[in-house]
Design an enzyme around this catalytic site. Structure first.
Site, PDB file in Angstrom:
ATOM      1  N   ARG A 106      -3.394 -10.458   4.405  1.00 10.80           N
ATOM      2  CA  ARG A 106      -3.764 -10.426   2.979  1.00 10.80           C
ATOM      3  C   ARG A 106      -2.592  -9.818   2.216  1.00 10.80           C
ATOM      4  NH1 ARG A 106      -5.917  -6.863  -0.676  1.00 10.80           N
ATOM      5  NH2 ARG A 106      -7.441  -7.691  -2.136  1.00 10.80           N
TER       6      ARG A 106
ATOM      7  N   LYS B 224       0.821  -1.216   0.000  1.00 12.04           N
ATOM      8  CA  LYS B 224       0.000   0.000   0.000  1.00 12.04           C
ATOM      9  C   LYS B 224       0.855   1.265   0.000  1.00 12.04           C
ATOM     10  CE  LYS B 224      -4.401  -1.920   1.058  1.00 12.04           C
ATOM     11  NZ  LYS B 224      -5.446  -2.250   2.000  1.00 12.04           N
TER      12      LYS B 224
HETATM   13  N1  HH2 Z   1      -7.370  -3.971   0.524  1.00 16.24           N
HETATM   14  C1  HH2 Z   1      -7.698  -3.957  -0.796  1.00 16.24           C
HETATM   15  C2  HH2 Z   1      -8.737  -4.765  -1.269  1.00 16.24           C
HETATM   16  N2  HH2 Z   1      -9.416  -5.573  -0.435  1.00 16.24           N
HETATM   17  N3  HH2 Z   1      -9.794  -6.420   1.738  1.00 16.24           N
HETATM   18  C3  HH2 Z   1      -9.510  -6.439   3.041  1.00 16.24           C
HETATM   19  N4  HH2 Z   1     -10.191  -7.231   3.887  1.00 16.24           N
HETATM   20  N5  HH2 Z   1      -8.501  -5.659   3.565  1.00 16.24           N
HETATM   21  C4  HH2 Z   1      -7.765  -4.830   2.778  1.00 16.24           C
HETATM   22  O1  HH2 Z   1      -6.882  -4.113   3.307  1.00 16.24           O
HETATM   23  C5  HH2 Z   1      -8.067  -4.782   1.378  1.00 16.24           C
HETATM   24  C6  HH2 Z   1      -9.100  -5.607   0.888  1.00 16.24           C
HETATM   25  C7  HH2 Z   1      -6.956  -3.075  -1.722  1.00 16.24           C
HETATM   26  O2  HH2 Z   1      -5.833  -3.713  -2.239  1.00 16.24           O
HETATM   27  P1  HH2 Z   1      -5.804  -4.467  -3.654  1.00 16.24           P
HETATM   28  O3  HH2 Z   1      -6.846  -5.530  -3.761  1.00 16.24           O
HETATM   29  O4  HH2 Z   1      -4.423  -4.957  -3.858  1.00 16.24           O
HETATM   30  O5  HH2 Z   1      -6.062  -3.324  -4.728  1.00 16.24           O
HETATM   31  P2  HH2 Z   1      -7.343  -2.817  -5.502  1.00 16.24           P
HETATM   32  O6  HH2 Z   1      -8.390  -2.400  -4.541  1.00 16.24           O
HETATM   33  O7  HH2 Z   1      -6.822  -1.651  -6.321  1.00 16.24           O
HETATM   34  O8  HH2 Z   1      -7.854  -3.928  -6.372  1.00 16.24           O
END
Ligand code: HH2
Length: 336
Positions: A313, A278
């Site tokens: 995660r 992040k």
């Molecule tokens: N962060 C993201 C997405 N889903 N779910 C949980 N439970 N906790 C988190 O911190 C979280 C999440 C964002 O990260 P990412 O999926 O890598 O990116 P994007 O939202 O751009 O797809």
């Protein structure tokens, strides 16, 4: 005024006779920081805190999607989106997603989290049918791989399609606030659900996040979402809670949460943390490219596990797994 209790997490092999297990995990505590919104905290003995809080802080958590929580668990991120902040566009078709899922499973992922809608700052919502078209075929392809599959969605229709395709866990970054049908879907399916804290929506959350005190505000908000979920028929032992790193939080907000993760064990549910790659890691670690943020992400993961966080995660399974194995070995708390 509400009083909050943060256990001081320890991993050392030398434990005093009155040491207590932190949420049944590898970490223990015998002291607690008593906190209020006004004034400094005070260190007290664990035995001095109210019995109900002590019970929440110590009780072993029920397995999540069949995974026991007596060791840290890795949830591998698999976004099938064109625009996720770190792996957007990396898996343009089901075969590519399947390859990545297999790699993560072989590298030690305990579960896989499939997302079809980016929730990065500034992202706009997409149509549920488009989200289903992206995610359901991938869920169905990877459901037989071994690790349980979670669907990262705010929408009941998408969740139902994923459950039908073989997902056994829900991950809702709106904590049931986006789609009124989500709570009933989770209750009916009787699957675990992660409720994550977010301030605002992905479209606007990064603009000017403000809290009275981010730590206590997030704690109170998660307690309220947990209670709303229980009132909607979701069993307490199926609820996983997540402070939502980066979702309407500044760098200082993220750090305050990460330094005090142990507080959230007082909510009586397993804790999931999604800090991987992040923005704050890029800022502090001087890594503008998200794919270059593995070392910082691993450092945060280890710090979280040292505070008893049960589910991480992460994007970089192999690196995080190696770090966890070493953390377990050098602290004597493993093998992990
Ligand atoms: N962060 C993201 C997405 N889903 N779910 C949980 N439970 N906790 C988190 O911190 C979280 C999440 C964002 O990260 P990412 O999926 O890598 O990116 P994007 O939202 O751009 O797809």
């Amino acid at each position: 005024m509400t009083t909050y209790f943060r256990p001081i997490p320890m991993l050392d092999a030398a434990r005093p006779a009155d040491a207590l297990p932190l949420a049944g995990s590898w970490a223990w505590f015998d002291r607690v920081e008593r906190l209020t919104r006004s004034g400094p905290g005070e260190l007290i003995k664990a035995a001095e805190i109210p019995g109900d809080i002590l019970a929440s802080l110590t009780a072993a958590r029920a397995p999540v999607a069949g995974l026991t929580l007596d060791r840290p668990r890795l949830m591998g991120v698999l976004n099938v989106t064109p625009d996720s902040f770190s792996d957007g566009g990396a898996h343009p078709n089901t075969a590519a997603a399947m390859d990545h899922a297999r790699c993560m499973a072989e590298a030690g992922a305990d579960m896989l989290d499939i997302g079809g809608e980016s929730t990065r700052p500034g992202a706009e919502p997409i149509d549920p049918d488009d989200e289903i078209a992206r995610t359901a075929p991938v869920v169905s392809a990877i459901a037989g791989l071994g690790p349980p599959v979670s669907i990262d969605t705010r929408k009941a229709k998408v969740a139902r399609a994923a459950l039908q395709a073989g997902a056994t866990m829900l991950n809702d970054v709106s904590a049931l606030c986006y789609d009124p049908a989500m709570a009933a879907t989770a209750a009916k399916a009787q699957v675990p659900i992660c409720l994550m804290h977010a301030q605002g929506t992905p479209e606007t959350m990064h603009l000017d996040p403000r809290y009275d005190d981010v730590l206590f505000d997030v704690y109170d908000a998660l307690a309220a979402r947990r209670d709303a979920a229980i009132a909607a028929g979701i069993a307490r032992e199926r609820i996983v809670l997540d402070p939502g790193i980066g979702f309407g939080k500044s760098l200082d907000h993220n750090l305050r949460l990460l330094r005090n993760l142990g507080l959230f064990h007082g909510l009586g549910c397993p804790i999931l943390l999604g800090a991987s790659r992040k923005r704050f890691i890029g800022t502090l670690g001087r890594a503008p490219d998200p794919t270059a943020r593995m070392p910082g992400s691993v450092a945060v993961a280890l710090a979280a596990v040292a505070q008893g966080v049960q589910i991480l995660r992460v994007h970089d399974i192999e690196a995080t797994k190696q770090a966890l194995i070493l953390q377990g070995a050098v602290t004597g708390r493993g093998p992990w």
